[in-house]
Write a protein that holds these residues in place. Structure first.
Motif, PDB file in Angstrom:
ATOM      1  N   UNK B 102       0.840  -1.205   0.000  1.00 18.33           N
ATOM      2  CA  UNK B 102       0.000   0.000   0.000  1.00 18.33           C
ATOM      3  C   UNK B 102       0.871   1.250   0.000  1.00 18.33           C
ATOM      4  N   UNK B 103       1.882   1.236   0.878  1.00 15.66           N
ATOM      5  CA  UNK B 103       2.724   2.417   1.003  1.00 15.66           C
ATOM      6  C   UNK B 103       3.464   2.690  -0.300  1.00 15.66           C
ATOM      7  N   UNK B 106       0.485   3.466  -3.118  1.00 14.76           N
ATOM      8  CA  UNK B 106      -0.396   4.608  -2.868  1.00 14.76           C
ATOM      9  C   UNK B 106       0.367   5.847  -2.424  1.00 14.76           C
ATOM     10  N   UNK B 107       1.380   5.631  -1.599  1.00 15.61           N
ATOM     11  CA  UNK B 107       2.070   6.783  -1.015  1.00 15.61           C
ATOM     12  C   UNK B 107       3.245   7.208  -1.879  1.00 15.61           C
TER      13      UNK B 107
ATOM     14  N   UNK C  31      -4.834   9.007   0.400  1.00 12.25           N
ATOM     15  CA  UNK C  31      -5.323   7.654   0.624  1.00 12.25           C
ATOM     16  C   UNK C  31      -4.537   6.909   1.696  1.00 12.25           C
ATOM     17  N   UNK C  32      -3.225   7.010   1.624  1.00  9.42           N
ATOM     18  CA  UNK C  32      -2.394   6.244   2.556  1.00  9.42           C
ATOM     19  C   UNK C  32      -2.668   6.655   3.992  1.00  9.42           C
ATOM     20  N   UNK C  33      -2.878   7.948   4.224  1.00  6.45           N
ATOM     21  CA  UNK C  33      -3.147   8.412   5.571  1.00  6.45           C
ATOM     22  C   UNK C  33      -4.474   7.902   6.085  1.00  6.45           C
ATOM     23  N   UNK C  35      -5.745   5.015   5.276  1.00 12.15           N
ATOM     24  CA  UNK C  35      -5.463   3.641   5.675  1.00 12.15           C
ATOM     25  C   UNK C  35      -4.808   3.607   7.042  1.00 12.15           C
TER      26      UNK C  35
END
Lengths: 295, 419, 313
Positions: B102-103, B106-107, C31-33, C35
């Motif tokens: 995810x990181x 997405x990040x 988005x990541x935050x 999550x």
């Protein structure tokens, strides 16, 4: 299945027993006297193994080198942890058990990275000393001479520690401090020093365990985590603070696993936990422990 | 009460704290270059039991990427683009691997993911990649389910899988005179998978029967009861998928029991990652299976590869480094073929890409129906070599990958059943 | 149950502001935050549930993760194997967790201190070993992945709100329980259990009920995490997870209600970001733990609370 197979299985179980005992004995000693659960015990064992690796490489893997290493390496590790005890743990003995648990947990995970930082990531092993490279013959089959050595060392350590605890002045001070800290201090004994020495002794035993395992196994920094759990289970089964209990519990765990896998090899991973569960339900304070139910 | 004041003050502080930490992370995006670099996110077990091998994977991958970047980058239809690697540690835990994924996507806005050495990690990340339509390339984790029943469009694997490994071994031994097999495997999904695969192959090729199976847990320090239990059943050959410290410990301890004088031993992936650390304590004459055995100098391309690798990193590559290197070669070939790093186009290109790796494997290709490479596996016997401080393999034979893979129809059937 | 008086005091305004902040957070946050914050909510609930035993009850539980794990597995298995909807799984999970808490608690709560820690650690490891080994039932170390998400909760934002709402409800419930006669009895037991025994109450009944309630809420947290991560693994129940949540409670402050929430937030963020900057995150974490316990045994909230009290005095 011949009876020699059973004998060999028994001897293998005895080897396992001694390794478990060496990891657990220090833990139970520290528990009994200092009344703390030392999460870092597994890390001490691991560092004992790694230090042995370094010293044996230094001495060239010779027989004499091995004997010297067995004396020096665990001592180095024990001294290191004595220093840690003085710096980190001393002030917490009067406080709730929780704080010491967390500090030793912090030390455990820090030692993991410490090992990787000092010795690197690659798995290692210490060379098997030349004198143990030939096997012993028992009823026509080979049994590793090193295992015989390990088992003997296990018994030797048991008697050594028992002797120290029951037959020396130091041991008397330990037992007194374990029973009643304030009274012991009132008698003029330097209780913090006794505690440090007990911690050091417990660490030394675990480090010897690691040192003895080093030539017969591969080592990775995380061997301490697994060892810690084994030590913990053995100590729970044994009863906190009981040295004979630790030997008996280690023996039960070692032999149950050794014979269990002959019959039900798929459950190898579960045997130790089964013994644990039975003890927890029937006698939660362990085989040799003192009942402590309140309420 | 005053507690509540502190609550809110602290909540705000935590958020500010998080902001401060997050900002440097986002600044990692390079924007100064005219063409933005392609960002590849690597999910790997930097800490945890298998970290030395996992890092060898990463190192091999990085070596190839460095080679590409030194030439200016990979050729896309817009021009040369450099490749930037971002590594995340999954601590050998599958749930953290998913967080890493995810990181990274997405990040950090990586274009796609690479990585995983453990089977449970690869399955977990694969699941996430499928749901989020992110390309995920696996270079080492071997559970055959990942390209089998749980495979999908967004998952590729450049190494072989457990099904192939086990069947290759069974195929090799089918004509040899051993019939009684003993098994020792670590008790977790990889070990189980390798065991089932070989047993299935053994039945299929009539290579023998199982007389005993032992299941030590990962990280066992004392194999002695398992050794004596194995020996009590008197097998002729032992099949082992132990790796890392387990393999090292088992071999050292078995020597004392004279195990290798009484029976043979076949070790899966007992290549350089084991041979190098165990050094002179190894035993001669045992079979080792690995995809990329160390043969030096070997054919000229091999020698060139090893020398270049050593120049760059100061040491010779292990088998896992070769796997990492191959993964990078595949991906770069795919990007050049597609002309872009856009996920869907890249997937289409990768489905039919082939590369050359060191001998004896030579040319390896991705199979379109399940995105599994047909990497063959080599089997050889250990022997001392005066040139090196470690043992090497001799009498190496390669068992090609394609015949050991299950057919596309079987795989599609399984996938349909799993839904 | 006492009537909860709503007073428009200064502190309540701050509470409302914080709630409002998190209510609008998803609108602007990347988005990541979202999550990460959702994960923090779940871990915070887990940590607060532990603190019912640790802070309020005064018993160091090192096996609390097993209820979290059981809640997670119950949800995963009901949804995957029996194809039950999430609402049923979410209700069933804490009930199953509470059942296990009853059994484990029955054996554990009559002991104190170190023995309690050891027993809970032992039982926790047992649950982990079963989850790890029973491949056919629990999926072993592969865990259970691919848990379907209800269509209403697709995407992180709706799930964020659901978790936030459940967190608020649970926090209110726990607050009410801890300030009820039952909760006050628990505090009394922690401070002087002999005196409570003399007043005729069966102490261990109270401790057991407290343990079971804590397990119930841990089960809810485990259940929520399963939908966020779409998977569950045996490591949810490993002893290091239990130790981690104890650490969060201590870091935040065990004697402050919101302490564990703060601790959960900080540790989760640290774990996420430390390993970005260094491979040796365990050294960093280990040193942090040591420093924290040595210099701030009351935790961050306790520390700040003391400073505020000190200034007022």
């Amino acid at each position: 299945m011949e009876w020699e197979d059973l004998l060999f299985q028994f001897l293998s179980g005895l080897t396992t027993c001694m390794i478990y005992f060496l990891i657990a004995a220090g833990l139970t000693l520290i528990l009994g006297v200092l009344k703390i659960l030392n999460f870092a015990q597994g890390g001490i064992y691991m560092l004992g193994a790694y230090t042995t690796y370094t010293f044996m490489r230094l001495f060239g893997g010779s027989n004499l080198g091995f004997l010297l290493t067995l004396i020096i390496a665990p001592t180095v590790v024990a001294v290191f942890f004595c220093i840690l005890e003085v710096l980190l743990l001393r002030r917490f003995y009067e406080k709730p058990a929780l704080y010491v648990l967390l500090i030793t947990y912090g030390v455990l995970i820090a030692t993991y990275d410490m090992a990787r930082m000092i010795w690197g990531w690659i798995i290692k092993t210490a060379p098997m000393p030349a004198m143990f490279q030939r096997p012993v013959e028992i009823f026509g089959r080979f049994f590793p001479l090193y295992n015989v050595f390990l088992i003997s060392m296990g018994f030797f350590m048991f008697f050594l520690i028992w002797f120290v605890i029951h037959k020396t002045v130091w041991g008397k001070m330990m037992r007194a401090a374990a029973d009643d800290r304030e009274m012991t201090a009132a008698l003029g004994i330097n209780v913090p020093l006794v505690f440090t020495s007990v911690f050091g002794l417990g660490a030394w035993i675990a480090a010897i365990g690691g040192a003895l395992v080093a030539p017969m196994a591969g080592m990775a920094a995380d061997m301490g985590i697994e060892a810690g759990i084994i030590a913990f289970i053995v100590v729970v089964i044994a009863g906190l603070g009981s040295l004979p209990g630790a030997l008996l519990a280690a023996f039960i765990c070692g032999e149950v696993q050794a014979f269990g896998i002959l019959v039900l090899p798929e459950l190898a991973i579960a045997f130790m936990y089964l013994v644990l569960v039975i003890v927890l339900i029937v006698r939660p304070w362990g085989l040799f422990g003192k009942p402590v139910i309140i309420k | 009460m005053k507690l509540k004041i502190t609550l809110s003050v602290l909540m705000s502080s935590v958020i500010i704290f998080a902001l401060i930490l997050a900002i440097p992370g986002s600044v990692l995006v390079a924007t100064a270059k005219p063409l933005p670099p392609i960002k590849i996110g690597i999910v790997q077990s930097v800490s945890g039991m298998v970290s030395d091998f996992a890092l060898e994977d990463v190192e091999g991958f990085k070596v190839r990427i460095d080679e590409i970047n030194e030439k200016g980058g990979v050729k896309t239809k817009d021009g040369l683009r450099k490749i930037k690697l971002i590594v995340r540690d999954n601590k050998l835990k599958p749930d953290i691997a998913v967080k890493n994924a995810k990181s990274l996507i997405l990040e950090q806005k990586c274009n796609f993911l690479v990585g995983c050495i453990s089977s449970s990690c690869t399955l977990a990340v694969s699941q996430w990649a499928k749901e989020n339509k992110a390309l995920y390339w696996c270079w080492d984790a071997r559970t055959h389910h990942a390209t089998g029943s749980r495979g999908h469009r967004y998952y590729f694997r450049s190494s072989g899988n457990t099904w192939m490994n086990g069947h290759a071994a069974a195929y090799y031994f089918k004509d040899k005179p051993y019939t009684r097999w003993g098994f020792i495997n670590p008790d977790y999904s990889y070990g189980r998978s390798q065991f089932e695969s070989f047993v299935h192959g053994m039945k299929e090729f009539k290579a023998g029967v199982k007389v005993t199976e032992q299941w030590p847990k990962l990280g066992t320090t004392d194999f002695t009861p398992f050794i004596t239990a194995l020996m009590a059943a008197k097998p002729e050959m032992i099949y082992s998928s132990l790796w890392g410290t387990d393999a090292m410990t088992f071999i050292k301890q078995s020597k004392g029991y004279g195990l290798f004088k009484k029976m043979g031993y076949v070790g899966l992936f007992h290549g350089m990652p084991l041979l190098r650390p165990i050094g002179q304590e190894m035993v001669e004459g045992i079979y080792a299976l690995t995809e990329a055995p160390f043969v030096y100098p070997g054919p000229p391309e091999n020698r060139a590869f090893y020398d270049a690798y050593k120049d760059r990193t100061g040491k010779l590559p292990s088998d896992y480094s070769v796997l990492g290197y191959n993964a990078a070669t595949f991906i770069v070939a795919g990007i050049e073929k597609a002309g872009t790093a856009e996920t869907e186009a890249l997937i289409d290109a990768l489905e039919t890409v082939c590369i050359d790796t060191i001998a004896p494997a030579g040319r390896i290709c991705i199979r379109k129906c399940d995105h599994q490479s047909d990497y063959g596996i080599c089997i050889g016997k250990t022997v001392r070599d005066p040139k090196w401080p470690w043992f090497v393999l001799k009498d190496i034979e390669i068992i090609p990958g394609a015949p050991t893979m299950r057919s596309c129809e079987q795989i599609m059937d399984e996938r349909a059943k799993t839904k | 149950m006492q009537k909860v008086e709503v007073v428009l005091s200064k502190t309540n305004i701050w509470v409302l502001i914080t709630v409002a902040f998190f209510a609008v957070f998803p609108i602007w946050a990347p988005v990541m935050w979202k999550h990460l914050t959702t994960e923090i909510f779940i871990i915070a609930l887990f940590a607060i549930s532990l603190n019912m035993i640790l802070g309020r009850g005064g018993l160091p539980s090192f096996g609390h993760a097993c209820f979290y794990c059981i809640g997670g597995y119950t949800t995963a298995m009901l949804m995957i194997k029996l194809h039950l909807p999430f609402t049923i799984a979410l209700i069933a999970a804490p009930i199953v967790a509470a059942l296990f808490a009853t059994i484990i608690g029955y054996f554990s709560v009559r002991l104190t201190g170190l023995h309690f820690a050891i027993l809970t650690l032992g039982f926790g490891q047992l649950v982990w070993a079963i989850a790890h080994k029973w491949y056919s039932f629990t999926g072993g170390d592969d865990g259970i992945t691919g848990i379907p998400v209800p269509t209403a909760l697709q995407g992180i934002t709706p799930y964020y709100y659901l978790v936030f709402a459940i967190l608020i409800v649970c926090l209110i419930l726990i607050w009410m329980i801890q300030n009820s006669p039952f909760g006050i009895t628990i505090t009394a037991i922690r401070e002087n259990h002999e005196r409570v025994t003399f007043s005729g109450l069966k102490v261990w009944h109270y401790m057991l009920l407290n343990f079971v309630i804590a397990g119930f809420f841990a089960g809810i947290a485990g259940s929520l995490l399963v939908i966020l991560e779409r998977s569950v693994f045996p490591d949810f129940g490993y002893w290091t997870t239990s130790a981690g949540v104890v650490l969060m409670a201590i870091l935040g402050g065990v004697s402050v209600f919101i302490g564990p929430i703060v601790g959960a937030a900080i540790i989760t963020l640290l774990e996420h970001y430390i390993s970005v900057y260094t491979f040796y995150w365990q050294m960093v974490l280990g040193c942090l733990i040591i420093i924290l316990v040595m210099f701030m045994p009351g935790g961050i909230c306790g520390f700040i609370q003391d400073r505020i009290k000190g200034r007022k005095a």
